[in-house]
Design a protein around this motif. Structure first.
Motif, PDB file in Angstrom:
ATOM      1  N   ASN A 249       0.816  -1.209   0.000  1.00 41.23           N
ATOM      2  CA  ASN A 249       0.000   0.000   0.000  1.00 41.23           C
ATOM      3  C   ASN A 249       0.853   1.264   0.000  1.00 41.23           C
ATOM      4  O   ASN A 249       0.539   2.247  -0.681  1.00 41.23           O
ATOM      5  N   TYR A 250       1.923   1.246   0.768  1.00 44.64           N
ATOM      6  CA  TYR A 250       2.777   2.432   0.873  1.00 44.64           C
ATOM      7  C   TYR A 250       3.433   2.762  -0.468  1.00 44.64           C
ATOM      8  O   TYR A 250       3.575   3.931  -0.841  1.00 44.64           O
ATOM      9  N   LEU A 251       3.817   1.721  -1.204  1.00 44.05           N
ATOM     10  CA  LEU A 251       4.527   1.928  -2.463  1.00 44.05           C
ATOM     11  C   LEU A 251       3.608   1.975  -3.678  1.00 44.05           C
ATOM     12  O   LEU A 251       4.020   2.432  -4.747  1.00 44.05           O
ATOM     13  N   GLY A 252       2.392   1.495  -3.517  1.00 45.14           N
ATOM     14  CA  GLY A 252       1.500   1.413  -4.663  1.00 45.14           C
ATOM     15  C   GLY A 252       1.790   0.217  -5.542  1.00 45.14           C
ATOM     16  O   GLY A 252       1.613   0.263  -6.766  1.00 45.14           O
ATOM     17  N   LEU A 253       2.244  -0.865  -4.939  1.00 45.37           N
ATOM     18  CA  LEU A 253       2.542  -2.094  -5.655  1.00 45.37           C
ATOM     19  C   LEU A 253       1.481  -3.149  -5.365  1.00 45.37           C
ATOM     20  O   LEU A 253       0.742  -3.055  -4.378  1.00 45.37           O
ATOM     21  N   ALA A 254       1.439  -4.170  -6.199  1.00 41.97           N
ATOM     22  CA  ALA A 254       0.606  -5.330  -5.909  1.00 41.97           C
ATOM     23  C   ALA A 254       1.272  -6.142  -4.806  1.00 41.97           C
ATOM     24  O   ALA A 254       2.505  -6.179  -4.701  1.00 41.97           O
ATOM     25  N   GLU A 255       0.477  -6.796  -3.988  1.00 43.44           N
ATOM     26  CA  GLU A 255       1.053  -7.592  -2.909  1.00 43.44           C
ATOM     27  C   GLU A 255       1.947  -8.701  -3.442  1.00 43.44           C
ATOM     28  O   GLU A 255       2.884  -9.143  -2.760  1.00 43.44           O
ATOM     29  N   SER A 256       1.696  -9.150  -4.661  1.00 44.68           N
ATOM     30  CA  SER A 256       2.529 -10.192  -5.270  1.00 44.68           C
ATOM     31  C   SER A 256       3.941  -9.698  -5.561  1.00 44.68           C
ATOM     32  O   SER A 256       4.846 -10.510  -5.802  1.00 44.68           O
ATOM     33  N   GLN A 257       4.145  -8.389  -5.541  1.00 46.89           N
ATOM     34  CA  GLN A 257       5.476  -7.829  -5.795  1.00 46.89           C
ATOM     35  C   GLN A 257       6.297  -7.638  -4.520  1.00 46.89           C
ATOM     36  O   GLN A 257       7.430  -7.184  -4.582  1.00 46.89           O
ATOM     37  N   ILE A 258       5.726  -8.012  -3.389  1.00 46.40           N
ATOM     38  CA  ILE A 258       6.426  -7.889  -2.112  1.00 46.40           C
ATOM     39  C   ILE A 258       7.005  -9.252  -1.735  1.00 46.40           C
ATOM     40  O   ILE A 258       6.287 -10.236  -1.623  1.00 46.40           O
ATOM     41  N   GLU A 259       8.312  -9.279  -1.527  1.00 46.84           N
ATOM     42  CA  GLU A 259       9.001 -10.525  -1.209  1.00 46.84           C
ATOM     43  C   GLU A 259       9.567 -10.480   0.210  1.00 46.84           C
ATOM     44  O   GLU A 259       9.682  -9.412   0.822  1.00 46.84           O
ATOM     45  N   PHE A 260       9.936 -11.660   0.697  1.00 43.37           N
ATOM     46  CA  PHE A 260      10.580 -11.787   1.994  1.00 43.37           C
ATOM     47  C   PHE A 260      11.862 -12.590   1.790  1.00 43.37           C
ATOM     48  O   PHE A 260      11.820 -13.720   1.312  1.00 43.37           O
ATOM     49  N   ILE A 261      13.001 -11.994   2.149  1.00 34.54           N
ATOM     50  CA  ILE A 261      14.292 -12.611   1.881  1.00 34.54           C
ATOM     51  C   ILE A 261      14.910 -13.077   3.193  1.00 34.54           C
ATOM     52  O   ILE A 261      14.859 -12.371   4.201  1.00 34.54           O
ATOM     53  N   ASP A 262      15.503 -14.240   3.154  1.00 29.98           N
ATOM     54  CA  ASP A 262      16.176 -14.792   4.325  1.00 29.98           C
ATOM     55  C   ASP A 262      17.249 -13.835   4.848  1.00 29.98           C
ATOM     56  O   ASP A 262      18.045 -13.281   4.087  1.00 29.98           O
ATOM     57  N   HIS A 263      17.261 -13.673   6.149  1.00 27.95           N
ATOM     58  CA  HIS A 263      18.151 -12.748   6.855  1.00 27.95           C
ATOM     59  C   HIS A 263      19.623 -12.996   6.499  1.00 27.95           C
ATOM     60  O   HIS A 263      20.359 -12.066   6.147  1.00 27.95           O
ATOM     61  N   HIS A 264      20.062 -14.231   6.576  1.00 33.06           N
ATOM     62  CA  HIS A 264      21.474 -14.531   6.333  1.00 33.06           C
ATOM     63  C   HIS A 264      21.846 -14.407   4.864  1.00 33.06           C
ATOM     64  O   HIS A 264      22.995 -14.071   4.538  1.00 33.06           O
ATOM     65  N   SER A 265      20.901 -14.664   3.987  1.00 36.93           N
ATOM     66  CA  SER A 265      21.167 -14.448   2.564  1.00 36.93           C
ATOM     67  C   SER A 265      21.454 -12.975   2.294  1.00 36.93           C
ATOM     68  O   SER A 265      22.339 -12.637   1.493  1.00 36.93           O
ATOM     69  N   CYS A 266      20.733 -12.097   2.965  1.00 39.74           N
ATOM     70  CA  CYS A 266      20.978 -10.656   2.802  1.00 39.74           C
ATOM     71  C   CYS A 266      22.356 -10.271   3.329  1.00 39.74           C
ATOM     72  O   CYS A 266      23.102  -9.533   2.677  1.00 39.74           O
ATOM     73  N   HIS A 267      22.708 -10.764   4.514  1.00 38.39           N
ATOM     74  CA  HIS A 267      24.047 -10.488   5.054  1.00 38.39           C
ATOM     75  C   HIS A 267      25.129 -10.956   4.087  1.00 38.39           C
ATOM     76  O   HIS A 267      26.110 -10.250   3.832  1.00 38.39           O
ATOM     77  N   ALA A 268      24.970 -12.167   3.574  1.00 39.53           N
ATOM     78  CA  ALA A 268      26.010 -12.746   2.720  1.00 39.53           C
ATOM     79  C   ALA A 268      26.150 -11.987   1.405  1.00 39.53           C
ATOM     80  O   ALA A 268      27.271 -11.723   0.944  1.00 39.53           O
ATOM     81  N   HIS A 269      25.045 -11.620   0.798  1.00 36.03           N
ATOM     82  CA  HIS A 269      25.112 -10.905  -0.476  1.00 36.03           C
ATOM     83  C   HIS A 269      25.689  -9.497  -0.295  1.00 36.03           C
ATOM     84  O   HIS A 269      26.414  -9.010  -1.160  1.00 36.03           O
ATOM     85  N   TYR A 270      25.372  -8.864   0.825  1.00 35.21           N
ATOM     86  CA  TYR A 270      25.994  -7.571   1.095  1.00 35.21           C
ATOM     87  C   TYR A 270      27.498  -7.719   1.290  1.00 35.21           C
ATOM     88  O   TYR A 270      28.297  -6.961   0.729  1.00 35.21           O
ATOM     89  N   SER A 271      27.900  -8.696   2.082  1.00 33.19           N
ATOM     90  CA  SER A 271      29.310  -8.869   2.409  1.00 33.19           C
ATOM     91  C   SER A 271      30.142  -9.147   1.171  1.00 33.19           C
ATOM     92  O   SER A 271      31.291  -8.698   1.076  1.00 33.19           O
ATOM     93  N   TYR A 272      29.586  -9.895   0.228  1.00 38.40           N
ATOM     94  CA  TYR A 272      30.347 -10.233  -0.975  1.00 38.40           C
ATOM     95  C   TYR A 272      30.245  -9.166  -2.062  1.00 38.40           C
ATOM     96  O   TYR A 272      31.249  -8.673  -2.569  1.00 38.40           O
ATOM     97  N   PHE A 273      29.032  -8.785  -2.432  1.00 40.70           N
ATOM     98  CA  PHE A 273      28.857  -7.939  -3.609  1.00 40.70           C
ATOM     99  C   PHE A 273      29.221  -6.481  -3.388  1.00 40.70           C
ATOM    100  O   PHE A 273      29.488  -5.750  -4.347  1.00 40.70           O
ATOM    101  N   SER A 274      29.262  -6.027  -2.135  1.00 38.28           N
ATOM    102  CA  SER A 274      29.514  -4.603  -1.907  1.00 38.28           C
ATOM    103  C   SER A 274      30.975  -4.220  -2.058  1.00 38.28           C
ATOM    104  O   SER A 274      31.292  -3.037  -2.176  1.00 38.28           O
ATOM    105  N   GLY A 275      31.876  -5.206  -2.042  1.00 31.33           N
ATOM    106  CA  GLY A 275      33.285  -4.852  -1.943  1.00 31.33           C
ATOM    107  C   GLY A 275      34.196  -5.438  -2.995  1.00 31.33           C
ATOM    108  O   GLY A 275      33.738  -6.037  -3.984  1.00 31.33           O
TER     109      GLY A 275
END
Length: 597
Positions: free
Chosen positions: A159-185
């Motif tokens: 609702n806040y973004l004006g998107l369909a609910e099907s466009q909202i995802e939930f990503i695993d916490h550790h997957s986010c940490h790992a992708h940040y740690s690798y791809f950012s540097g």
């Protein structure tokens, strides 16, 4: 022309944040606390989201997708904003008889959860989420709470973004940490072991990933890593705030005597062991909080700090050694909240099996949204490493509307000052706050929201502590050092990247007196920001001007904020901090504001 791929990710736990990516480039990231001025702000990061959308010049409805960067969080803890709201007594009650002890005995704890839901202490203003689903039945049914909270988060963000609910995802916490740690540097494009160590996230607190051909695969995991828990309880038992002041315990650790540290460490060593690449329980007591309180009753405060630090380093070293033995890898990326321990990172970097180690900037949960963007962009386009952490609000937007005449009624205002002018004042012993360009993302000030001083003046430490920061006496400052001159001041034989104050190094004795105020006074280590000539937004030129005046290519650098407040974001925040402290000058762009008299 192909359509742009754009992703927005949000973190709603403590130190809530948002990040946005367009075609593989992170174009903006911000912590909600910078806008609300509430340290460790928790909840829906509406202001950070608005900033990100503005920075990317897109509407929310134009996003390809949006995501939360943790699948499961306790909704009552988000509603209550536990971390910024709890008192030390509340923490002791939570881990003691009021909640955890009763829960472990199988007793009903619904009254405690009702307290978090209903008490005026936790009735925070302007909620975005609708918490009406938090009925007694939901509080008493964890599975139902997961489903209801997932639905509410999805509905709110859509609702806040004006998107369909099907466009909202939930990503695993550790997957986010790992992708940040690798791809950012800078480790990208090489075979790297990515090691995530944290307190807890989506059922795990340690993961190990193999990064190969810019793709990550999970090769090890554990839900029994107690480093974060032990450090948290040490912080609490020493009378400091958990999830905020662990760095104070780390700073205290070097003051303890080694023989007493080792004795105290023997009492906690049996809690965990390494089993190959994983940290596992060994003789861990069920009630860790009370066990630690009991074994630490006869230990001095500094010995506790030293023991916890040694426990942390030993376990982390065991993991990296095992990874090398099983995979042959010699390059590592370290992430998760425990990677904020710069002393641990130093010990890891010195291992014989480590050729290179990369620690991304501010790897605690606030950076999860950046990792989430990298995760979502896989397959849609190439992920671009971060050029810098200058990802936040740009103060240049305000420069044309500042009431300089009004400020000049009570302060001296000098326009068009040069780097040399500022360097002369720093060399004379003045303390200067710098507000420039885009705000740094994360916990470390990197020159654009920094308090600066001559690093050779020991008196700078006392002045900043007493008149500005109100820091604990044992806590060291950091410093910014021109990368071109780093070899003259720090021991870095592996030429590790050190742009973000994320790794500690030993100093060289011959140049120590020139940087003494920016070092740890007891063990003479430093956590430097090595400043490159390009991409520093004028900060390199300022330090270089100071070098030309003093011969010292470095500045003491600490974050521009008062104790207990977030780092400043805009001119209003900067003026408040300037006028409420003993700062001598405030540099906004190329205008210097000085206190009269």
């Amino acid at each position: 022309m192909p359509q742009s791929q754009s992703y927005l990710c949000v973190h709603v736990g403590y130190n809530a944040s948002a990040a946005i990516m367009v075609d593989g480039v992170v174009v903006g990231a911000a912590q909600e606390e910078r806008f609300t001025r509430q340290k460790n702000e928790t909840g829906f990061p509406a202001r950070a989201i608005d900033f990100c959308l503005k920075e990317a010049a897109i509407e929310g409805s134009d996003l390809t997708a949006a995501a939360y960067t943790t699948i499961y969080e306790h909704p009552w803890e988000v509603k209550a904003k536990v971390t910024p709201t709890y008192s030390l007594r509340d923490y002791h009650d939570y881990y003691g008889e009021r909640y955890h002890a009763r829960k472990m005995r199988g007793e009903d704890v619904l009254d405690y959860l009702r307290w978090l839901r209903d008490d005026d202490k936790f009735a925070h203003a302007d909620p975005v989420f609708d918490y009406s689903f938090l009925t007694d039945e939901i509080l008493d049914d964890p599975a139902a709470a997961v489903d209801s909270w997932t639905n509410e988060r999805r509905r709110t963000l859509a609702n806040y973004l004006g998107l369909a609910e099907s466009q909202i995802e939930f990503i695993d916490h550790h997957s986010c940490h790992a992708h940040y740690s690798y791809f950012s540097g800078p480790t990208r494009g090489q075979d790297v072991a990515v090691v995530i160590l944290d307190g807890w996230g989506d059922g795990r607190n340690q993961t190990v990933w193999l990064a190969k051909d810019d793709a990550l695969s999970l090769i090890g995991e554990s839900d029994q890593n107690d480093i974060g828990h032990v450090y948290k309880f040490a912080t609490l038992h020493l009378g400091m705030r958990p999830d905020e002041h662990e760095f104070k315990v780390m700073g205290l650790a070097p003051y303890a005597k080694q023989q007493y540290v080792e004795k105290a460490a023997q009492k906690i060593k049996p809690i965990n062991r390494t089993d190959g690449m994983r940290i596992q329980h060994d003789q861990r007591p069920a009630d860790l909080y009370n066990y630690l309180r009991e074994v630490w009753l006869d230990e001095r405060f500094d010995n506790i700090a030293g023991a916890v630090q040694l426990y942390t380093e030993d376990l982390a070293c065991g993991v990296l050694i095992a990874i090398h033995e099983q995979t042959g890898l010699r390059r590592f990326a370290i992430g998760g909240g425990i990677s904020m321990n710069i002393k641990m990172n130093k010990v890891l970097s010195e291992l014989d099996c480590v050729d290179d180690i990369m620690v991304a900037a501010s790897s605690s949960d606030e950076s999860l949204p950046i990792g989430g963007c990298y995760y979502l962009n896989q397959g849609a386009g190439s992920n671009v490493a971060l050029e810098s952490m200058y990802l936040g609000y740009n103060v240049n937007e305000e420069l044309g509307s500042i009431d300089w005449d009004g400020i000049a009624k009570t302060h001296q205002v000098s326009h068009g000052v040069s780097a040399g002018d500022v360097a002369e004042k720093l060399a004379a012993g003045d303390i200067i706050a710098r507000l420039n360009g885009r705000c740094e993302f994360g916990a470390r000030a990197l020159g654009n929201r920094s308090i600066l001083a001559d690093p050779s003046r020991r008196e700078s430490v006392q002045k900043i502590n007493e008149a500005i920061k109100n820091r604990d006496f044992w806590m060291p400052f950091a410093f910014s050092l021109l990368e071109d001159y780093a070899d003259a001041y720090i021991e870095n034989p592996k030429a590790l990247a050190a742009k973000y104050m994320a790794i500690a190094f030993d100093t060289k004795p011959e140049g120590y007196d020139q940087i003494v105020a920016g070092t740890h006074p007891y063990d003479r280590t430093v956590r430097p920001q090595l400043v490159e000539r390009t991409g520093s937004d004028g900060y390199y030129e300022l330090i270089d001007a100071f070098r030309k005046v003093t011969g010292i290519p470095a500045l003491l650098n600490t974050s521009f904020n008062l104790h207990g407040e977030p780092i400043v974001n805009n001119v209003k925040d900067a003026m408040h901090t300037f006028e409420s402290s003993g700062l001598d000058h405030l540099l906004i762009g190329d205008t210097l504001i000085s206190k009269a008299g």
